[in-house]
Design a protein around this motif. Structure first.
Motif, mmCIF file in Angstrom:
data_model
loop_
_atom_site.group_PDB
_atom_site.id
_atom_site.type_symbol
_atom_site.label_atom_id
_atom_site.label_comp_id
_atom_site.label_asym_id
_atom_site.label_seq_id
_atom_site.Cartn_x
_atom_site.Cartn_y
_atom_site.Cartn_z
ATOM 1 N N TYR A 106 100.914 47.931 -4.285
ATOM 2 C CA TYR A 106 101.643 48.141 -5.541
ATOM 3 C C TYR A 106 102.936 47.336 -5.545
ATOM 4 O O TYR A 106 103.300 46.744 -6.565
ATOM 5 C CB TYR A 106 101.960 49.628 -5.711
ATOM 6 N N LEU A 107 103.606 47.294 -4.417
ATOM 7 C CA LEU A 107 104.921 46.672 -4.353
ATOM 8 C C LEU A 107 104.883 45.147 -4.377
ATOM 9 O O LEU A 107 105.892 44.511 -4.685
ATOM 10 C CB LEU A 107 105.665 47.152 -3.103
ATOM 11 N N VAL A 108 103.731 44.561 -4.059
ATOM 12 C CA VAL A 108 103.653 43.094 -4.053
ATOM 13 C C VAL A 108 102.681 42.545 -5.096
ATOM 14 O O VAL A 108 102.661 41.345 -5.350
ATOM 15 C CB VAL A 108 103.254 42.559 -2.654
ATOM 16 N N LYS A 109 101.889 43.430 -5.700
ATOM 17 C CA LYS A 109 100.925 42.989 -6.703
ATOM 18 C C LYS A 109 100.973 43.921 -7.910
ATOM 19 O O LYS A 109 101.756 44.861 -7.957
ATOM 20 C CB LYS A 109 99.515 42.947 -6.107
ATOM 21 N N SER A 110 100.095 43.659 -8.868
ATOM 22 C CA SER A 110 100.027 44.492 -10.073
ATOM 23 C C SER A 110 98.916 45.536 -9.924
ATOM 24 O O SER A 110 97.726 45.196 -9.945
ATOM 25 C CB SER A 110 99.771 43.616 -11.312
ATOM 26 N N HIS A 111 99.314 46.768 -9.725
ATOM 27 C CA HIS A 111 98.377 47.882 -9.635
ATOM 28 C C HIS A 111 98.967 49.069 -10.382
ATOM 29 O O HIS A 111 100.187 49.170 -10.537
ATOM 30 C CB HIS A 111 98.126 48.294 -8.183
ATOM 31 N N LEU A 112 98.091 49.974 -10.798
ATOM 32 C CA LEU A 112 98.538 51.251 -11.329
ATOM 33 C C LEU A 112 98.555 52.271 -10.200
ATOM 34 O O LEU A 112 97.756 52.193 -9.259
ATOM 35 C CB LEU A 112 97.610 51.733 -12.444
ATOM 36 N N VAL A 113 99.462 53.238 -10.283
ATOM 37 C CA VAL A 113 99.509 54.295 -9.285
ATOM 38 C C VAL A 113 98.164 54.997 -9.185
ATOM 39 O O VAL A 113 97.653 55.266 -8.094
ATOM 40 C CB VAL A 113 100.623 55.311 -9.620
ATOM 41 N N THR A 114 97.571 55.298 -10.326
ATOM 42 C CA THR A 114 96.296 56.018 -10.335
ATOM 43 C C THR A 114 95.155 55.205 -9.731
ATOM 44 O O THR A 114 94.175 55.769 -9.245
ATOM 45 C CB THR A 114 95.930 56.442 -11.764
ATOM 46 N N GLU A 115 95.270 53.883 -9.740
ATOM 47 C CA GLU A 115 94.245 53.043 -9.125
ATOM 48 C C GLU A 115 94.283 53.129 -7.602
ATOM 49 O O GLU A 115 93.266 52.941 -6.931
ATOM 50 C CB GLU A 115 94.443 51.582 -9.539
ATOM 51 N N PRO A 135 105.607 42.567 6.178
ATOM 52 C CA PRO A 135 106.615 42.123 7.145
ATOM 53 C C PRO A 135 108.027 42.579 6.798
ATOM 54 O O PRO A 135 108.933 42.469 7.632
ATOM 55 C CB PRO A 135 106.514 40.590 7.075
ATOM 56 N N ASN A 136 108.214 43.100 5.563
ATOM 57 C CA ASN A 136 109.571 43.424 5.102
ATOM 58 C C ASN A 136 109.627 44.790 4.398
ATOM 59 O O ASN A 136 109.976 44.874 3.220
ATOM 60 C CB ASN A 136 110.050 42.342 4.139
ATOM 61 N N PRO A 137 109.308 45.882 5.102
ATOM 62 C CA PRO A 137 109.261 47.197 4.459
ATOM 63 C C PRO A 137 110.558 47.607 3.772
ATOM 64 O O PRO A 137 110.539 48.117 2.642
ATOM 65 C CB PRO A 137 108.938 48.145 5.623
ATOM 66 N N SER A 138 111.703 47.410 4.425
ATOM 67 C CA SER A 138 112.975 47.849 3.842
ATOM 68 C C SER A 138 113.254 47.168 2.519
ATOM 69 O O SER A 138 113.701 47.803 1.549
ATOM 70 C CB SER A 138 114.129 47.594 4.815
ATOM 71 N N GLU A 139 112.986 45.870 2.459
ATOM 72 C CA GLU A 139 113.218 45.131 1.221
ATOM 73 C C GLU A 139 112.313 45.629 0.097
ATOM 74 O O GLU A 139 112.740 45.773 -1.052
ATOM 75 C CB GLU A 139 112.998 43.631 1.448
ATOM 76 N N LEU A 140 111.061 45.922 0.427
ATOM 77 C CA LEU A 140 110.123 46.411 -0.581
ATOM 78 C C LEU A 140 110.526 47.798 -1.086
ATOM 79 O O LEU A 140 110.464 48.080 -2.287
ATOM 80 C CB LEU A 140 108.703 46.458 -0.011
ATOM 81 N N LEU A 141 110.967 48.659 -0.183
ATOM 82 C CA LEU A 141 111.353 50.013 -0.570
ATOM 83 C C LEU A 141 112.619 50.030 -1.419
ATOM 84 O O LEU A 141 112.829 50.954 -2.206
ATOM 85 C CB LEU A 141 111.549 50.882 0.679
ATOM 86 N N GLY A 142 113.447 49.018 -1.271
ATOM 87 C CA GLY A 142 114.675 48.942 -2.062
ATOM 88 C C GLY A 142 114.532 48.111 -3.322
ATOM 89 O O GLY A 142 115.523 47.880 -4.018
ATOM 90 N N LEU A 176 115.575 54.451 0.571
ATOM 91 C CA LEU A 176 114.898 55.193 -0.502
ATOM 92 C C LEU A 176 115.567 56.521 -0.826
ATOM 93 O O LEU A 176 115.279 57.119 -1.864
ATOM 94 C CB LEU A 176 113.437 55.431 -0.117
ATOM 95 N N SER A 177 116.467 56.972 0.032
ATOM 96 C CA SER A 177 116.984 58.338 -0.076
ATOM 97 C C SER A 177 117.697 58.648 -1.385
ATOM 98 O O SER A 177 117.613 59.773 -1.892
ATOM 99 C CB SER A 177 117.922 58.644 1.102
#
Length: 232
Positions: A106-115, A135-142, A176-177
């Motif tokens: 979801y964070l790097v492509k186009s997806h729906l949550v329900t998908e 490779p970059n979890p923190s950046e994706l979460l922020g 994320l907090s």
């Protein structure tokens, strides 16, 4: 497709969903008490999103997260459990779901949550696994994309719960907090050092996280009055 309350959670072994598999057990009742206390901490507003983390690894964080999600679903709330531990994910093992697609997609492509959501054996509970480890979890979460994920998930689900890495290991939980309604901290009896708990709290405070409370995991049940009550 799809302030501060301390509670003891005792003797969890493996990846057992005891709240689902043995809902009449004393441990399952403790998870329901945790659920009630979490709801009391946000009595003026609905608790829609929360993350669960720990100070250090191996404190029972992920299985505590999974059982907490189960008891919210058992209350009839449409619940989504998201594996946001994009370093050492476990939710796909616990619920035996495919991990080829998940949050990272979801964070790097186009997806729906329900998908990306998978149904579980627990009524009202869906899960989204981690997906391929990035490779970059923190950046994706922020990222703004993560904010979009939360906003979209809230449209479909009553409660969204994120399983996060330990606070002292990486910055992911801190990132994320302040994007969720609250944070639940898991510590392990006779293992987690007091200094580690204090440091974890300080780091969460730095991001103005709303710390909902602490779960004391693996407490000796024989030493508690709770055990005495159920032993009669």
């Amino acid at each position: 497709m799809v302030r501060k309350k301390n509670k003891n959670v005792s003797n969890l072994r493996g990846r057992q969903l005891i709240a689902h598999e043995n809902p009449k057990s004393p441990i399952a009742e403790q998870f329901r008490t945790i659920r009630t206390n979490l709801q009391f901490t946000s009595v003026d507003t609905d608790l829609e999103t929360m993350l669960v983390t720990s100070a250090s690894p191996s404190e029972g964080k992920s299985i505590t997260t999974a059982n907490t999600a189960v008891v919210f679903a058992q209350q009839g709330k449409k619940t989504l459990l998201v594996d946001a531990d994009m370093r050492k994910p476990t939710i796909h093992y616990t619920f035996r779901v495919d991990n080829t697609k998940g949050l990272s997609n979801y964070l790097v492509k186009s997806h729906l949550v329900t998908e990306l959501a998978s149904k579980t054996d627990v009524e009202h509970l869906d899960v989204i696994p981690c997906g391929p480890i990035p490779p970059n979890p923190s950046e994706l979460l922020g990222s703004d994309k993560m904010k979009s994920f939360i906003k979209e998930a809230k449209k479909t689900y009553d409660v969204v719960i994120f399983d996060m890495p330990p606070v002292l290991a990486v910055a992911d939980a801190q990132v994320l907090s302040n994007a969720v309604d609250g944070v639940l901290l898991v510590v392990r009896s006779k293992q987690t050092e007091k200094e580690a708990i204090q440091k974890a709290k300080e780091q969460l405070d730095q991001t103005k996280a709303n710390i909902l409370g602490v779960v004391l995991n693996d407490q000796d049940i024989k030493s508690s009055n709770y055990y005495y009550y159920y032993g009669q």
